[in-house]
Enzyme design. Structure first.
Site, PDB file in Angstrom:
ATOM      1  N   GLY A 237       0.822  -1.286  -0.059  1.00  0.00           N
ATOM      2  CA  GLY A 237      -0.070   0.174   0.053  1.00  0.00           C
ATOM      3  C   GLY A 237       0.893   1.260  -0.136  1.00  0.00           C
ATOM      4  O   GLY A 237       1.894   1.395  -0.777  1.00  0.00           O
TER       5      GLY A 237
ATOM      6  N   CYS B   3       6.089  -5.362   0.449  1.00  0.00           N
ATOM      7  CA  CYS B   3       6.499  -4.101   0.176  1.00  0.00           C
ATOM      8  C   CYS B   3       5.916  -2.899   0.964  1.00  0.00           C
ATOM      9  O   CYS B   3       7.214  -2.665   1.532  1.00  0.00           O
ATOM     10  CB  CYS B   3       5.120  -4.029  -1.368  1.00  0.00           C
TER      11      CYS B   3
ATOM     12  N   ARG C  26      12.937   3.289  -0.802  1.00  0.00           N
ATOM     13  CA  ARG C  26      11.212   3.301  -1.283  1.00  0.00           C
ATOM     14  C   ARG C  26      11.337   3.614  -2.835  1.00  0.00           C
ATOM     15  O   ARG C  26      12.220   4.378  -3.524  1.00  0.00           O
ATOM     16  CB  ARG C  26      10.575   4.673  -0.769  1.00  0.00           C
TER      17      ARG C  26
ATOM     18  N   ILE D 165       5.303  -3.562  -7.794  1.00  0.00           N
ATOM     19  CA  ILE D 165       4.240  -2.311  -7.849  1.00  0.00           C
ATOM     20  C   ILE D 165       5.116  -1.135  -7.121  1.00  0.00           C
ATOM     21  O   ILE D 165       5.062  -1.097  -5.978  1.00  0.00           O
ATOM     22  CB  ILE D 165       2.949  -2.562  -7.490  1.00  0.00           C
TER      23      ILE D 165
ATOM     24  N   HIS E  78       4.632  -8.704  -4.289  1.00  0.00           N
ATOM     25  CA  HIS E  78       3.340  -9.090  -3.822  1.00  0.00           C
ATOM     26  C   HIS E  78       2.757 -10.418  -4.129  1.00  0.00           C
ATOM     27  O   HIS E  78       2.447 -10.796  -5.136  1.00  0.00           O
ATOM     28  CB  HIS E  78       2.397  -8.091  -4.434  1.00  0.00           C
TER      29      HIS E  78
ATOM     30  N   GLU F  76       0.436 -12.204  -2.871  1.00  0.00           N
ATOM     31  CA  GLU F  76      -0.725 -12.344  -2.833  1.00  0.00           C
ATOM     32  C   GLU F  76      -1.564 -11.965  -3.986  1.00  0.00           C
ATOM     33  O   GLU F  76      -2.768 -12.335  -4.188  1.00  0.00           O
ATOM     34  CB  GLU F  76      -1.462 -11.461  -1.479  1.00  0.00           C
TER      35      GLU F  76
HETATM   36  N1  GLN Z   1       6.029   2.886  -2.794  1.00  0.00           N
HETATM   37  C1  GLN Z   1       4.975   2.331  -1.837  1.00  0.00           C
HETATM   38  C2  GLN Z   1       5.530   3.041  -0.357  1.00  0.00           C
HETATM   39  O1  GLN Z   1       6.581   3.679  -0.282  1.00  0.00           O
HETATM   40  C3  GLN Z   1       4.996   0.736  -1.622  1.00  0.00           C
HETATM   41  C4  GLN Z   1       4.237   0.300  -2.990  1.00  0.00           C
HETATM   42  C5  GLN Z   1       3.534  -1.027  -2.605  1.00  0.00           C
HETATM   43  O2  GLN Z   1       3.412  -1.458  -1.339  1.00  0.00           O
HETATM   44  N2  GLN Z   1       3.087  -1.489  -3.661  1.00  0.00           N
HETATM   45  O3  GLN Z   1       4.816   2.838   0.479  1.00  0.00           O
END
Ligand code: GLN
Length: 210
Positions: A47, A79, A106, A133, A169, A171
């Protein structure tokens, strides 16, 4: 077996679907009161780590979760979850839970349009599907943190004691091997805790007989 899924933001529903398909009981952790459940493992979903970090801090969940993780609660972090766990974040001002001895970057693999799918080797599991992602990667591992997978020469999966953290991910693909590995870890810990409780109550009842 009861797994807590942090459900304040992000892709928690997808993890819950995997747990449902595996017939594993779960509880959604949305606020401080939900932390009264006795859980055997914790999932930190993907997220937006800044949003998730802010919510867990303001709700009072952060220090409670940190203590449980430091006490050995098995965690699967994906993530944004990996960013929540990291001790250091190279491009963000301060860490969140800071229980995992790694430095992460990040959005290390680029922006949303640079998201990608690949299949790569994962320690102990063979080739696994990986969906990235806006993914972070691990820039540095400290202490005894083990590298479980690399993609494009970047570290994308690590394990430190009771913590598994992934840039991608699992999931989102129909391959449950990583979740199964985590559930195995949670089951082992549950068995250990139960035998400790049994030994402690045996000692107490023996003491009472004296
Ligand atoms: N780039 C998001 C962050 O810094 C992480 C992306 C993800 O959880 N798919 O929180």
């Amino acid at each position: 077996m009861l797994i807590g899924v942090l459900s304040v933001q992000g892709s928690f529903a997808e993890h819950i679907k995997v747990l449902d398909n595996m017939r594993i009981r779960h509880v959604q952790l949305r606020n401080f009161h939900d932390l009264s459940y006795i859980i055997d493992g914790l999932i930190l979903p993907g997220g937006e780590s800044t949003v998730q970090g802010k919510i867990i801090k303001e709700s009072g969940m952060l220090s409670h979760l940190r203590r449980q993780i430091n006490d050995g609660l098995p965690v699967l972090a994906t993530c944004a979850g990996m960013i929540l766990l990291a001790k250091d974040i190279s491009n963000y001002e301060k860490p969140h839970l800071a229980t995992l001895p790694v430095k992460v970057r990040r959005n290390g693999f680029g922006r949303q349009i640079e998201s990608f799918y690949t299949e790569e080797d994962f320690e102990g599991l063979g080739t696994v599907p990986m969906t990235f992602i806006r993914a972070p990667y691990v820039e540095k591992v400290y202490k005894d943190t083990k590298v479980l997978a690399t993609v494009k020469d970047r570290i994308v999966a690590v394990c430190y004691k009771n913590q598994i953290a992934l840039s991608f991910h699992p999931e989102l693909n129909d391959d449950y091997r990583i979740h199964e590995m985590f559930i195995d870890m949670a089951q082992k810990r549950k068995n250990q805790v139960q035998s400790l409780i049994a030994a402690a109550s045996l000692l107490t009842s023996e003491n009472l007989q004296i």
